[in-house]
Design a protein around this motif. Sequence first.
Motif, PDB file in Angstrom:
ATOM      1  N   TRP A 101     -15.953   6.414 -11.248  1.00 16.24           N
ATOM      2  CA  TRP A 101     -16.614   7.685 -11.505  1.00 16.24           C
ATOM      3  C   TRP A 101     -15.798   8.596 -12.431  1.00 16.24           C
ATOM      4  N   ILE A 102     -14.623   8.143 -12.860  1.00 18.90           N
ATOM      5  CA  ILE A 102     -13.839   8.945 -13.801  1.00 18.90           C
ATOM      6  C   ILE A 102     -14.395   8.713 -15.204  1.00 18.90           C
ATOM      7  N   PRO A 103     -14.930   9.735 -15.859  1.00 19.41           N
ATOM      8  CA  PRO A 103     -15.495   9.532 -17.195  1.00 19.41           C
ATOM      9  C   PRO A 103     -14.404   9.254 -18.229  1.00 19.41           C
TER      10      PRO A 103
ATOM     11  N   PHE B  73     -23.901   9.932 -16.885  1.00 19.43           N
ATOM     12  CA  PHE B  73     -22.703  10.306 -17.630  1.00 19.43           C
ATOM     13  C   PHE B  73     -23.024  10.779 -19.049  1.00 19.43           C
TER      14      PHE B  73
ATOM     15  N   LYS C  49      -8.233  17.734 -10.778  1.00 16.04           N
ATOM     16  CA  LYS C  49      -8.953  16.721 -11.548  1.00 16.04           C
ATOM     17  C   LYS C  49      -8.174  15.414 -11.614  1.00 16.04           C
TER      18      LYS C  49
ATOM     19  N   LEU D  55     -23.229  15.090 -18.763  1.00 12.23           N
ATOM     20  CA  LEU D  55     -22.487  15.682 -17.657  1.00 12.23           C
ATOM     21  C   LEU D  55     -22.443  17.194 -17.766  1.00 12.23           C
TER      22      LEU D  55
ATOM     23  N   SER E  47     -19.807  11.639  -6.599  1.00 14.61           N
ATOM     24  CA  SER E  47     -19.463  10.229  -6.445  1.00 14.61           C
ATOM     25  C   SER E  47     -19.964   9.681  -5.112  1.00 14.61           C
TER      26      SER E  47
ATOM     27  N   SER F  34     -13.780  14.317 -16.967  1.00 13.62           N
ATOM     28  CA  SER F  34     -12.794  14.147 -15.903  1.00 13.62           C
ATOM     29  C   SER F  34     -13.527  14.092 -14.567  1.00 13.62           C
ATOM     30  N   LEU F  35     -12.803  13.703 -13.541  1.00 15.52           N
ATOM     31  CA  LEU F  35     -13.366  13.680 -12.195  1.00 15.52           C
ATOM     32  C   LEU F  35     -12.822  14.890 -11.448  1.00 15.52           C
TER      33      LEU F  35
ATOM     34  N   PRO G 175     -17.934  13.979 -11.278  1.00 19.92           N
ATOM     35  CA  PRO G 175     -17.616  13.773 -12.691  1.00 19.92           C
ATOM     36  C   PRO G 175     -18.162  14.940 -13.508  1.00 19.92           C
TER      37      PRO G 175
END
Length: 367
Positions: A135-137, A28, A83, A31, A38, A142-143, A172
């Motif tokens: 996994w959503i930063p 992360f 997203k 990115l 994920s 964003s995912l 992500p």
Amino acid sequence: MQAATSRPTFDVKPNQHPMPEAERAKAFESLGFGTLFSDHMAVIRWNVDKGWHSAEITARAPFQIDPASSVLHYAQEIFEGMKAYRTADGRAVLFRPEENARRFAASAERMAMPEIPEEIFLEAVERLVRIDSKWIPDGDGSLYLRPFMFASEVFLGVRPSRDYIFCVIASPVGPYFKGGAKAVSIWVSEHYSRAAPGGTGAAKCGGNYASSLVAQAEAAARGCDQVVFLDAAEHRWVEELGGMNVFFVMEDGSLVTPPLSGTILPGITRASLIALARDQGLTVHERPYSFEDWKADAQSGRLKEAFACGTAAVVAGIGAVKFTGGEFRIGGGETGPVTNKLREDLVSVQRGRSNDPHGWVKAIDGV
């Protein structure tokens, strides 16, 4: 093309070997876009006799498909881009997911594929986000969610497939363009067309993007970030970028964007920006705009700003435009105030930082 449809029950099979927390945290830190994925994926199958069936959330893994699978030969494939965001109060939210479901169904219809019901599409997306919510930063990340469907029947005849696989994967992501929100440069393609009337321009299918790649490579060779296409008939009217819609901000504060005439993608970000602009009291014209006018208006100062928009890039100001025989700049080559304001308004809604008067944000229960 549709068989009798019942809502399948998802079989949830958690990944037994998820990425370790420390490894994910390290990833992360840097990115990019679409290179990290994920732990899970959602998969549903369709058959002309069974309809939608065999729904599952399972460990992300390669598909095993036969060399004669029809997608490999006739390109029956569609996809979406959307997203999931982490809000300041910790919620996981989606932005207008029902619009992605509807556009996916419209793409399926155009490509002679089965239309997945909206409620099944949304359940697949939400279940994947729920199981992979870690996994959503945080922050500006964003995912990115990629629902897609492809023809899987083992058959070489030229006709619609009788078997399909629908899948959702998640990645992500950070900014789409290197350098964040700085203005981008555009190459005007004069030799290649993206779509023609009666074609697949309004469908989100892989073939549209495949045919744009040679023009995008041409743009990159000239030092540009993106390519913009003109209409196929006259090579005069501005249509869209390789993967984004385009807007122009005029000196009177009004916005101009090419109309949805069947040759450009009906962008969800595009529609949202039109609504936000009108909320601000701005006039938005959906009308043809020629490249000749773009060039003349930029040189005269009548055009103050231009920007591109899409799910991946959100909103990106256009600072420079190159074409065979020359180039010109817009607004001194920087992202303008109208572009910045619209981008901030959109992102604030998406991330739950402001009111949501249109009801666009959907929270995912249990996350």
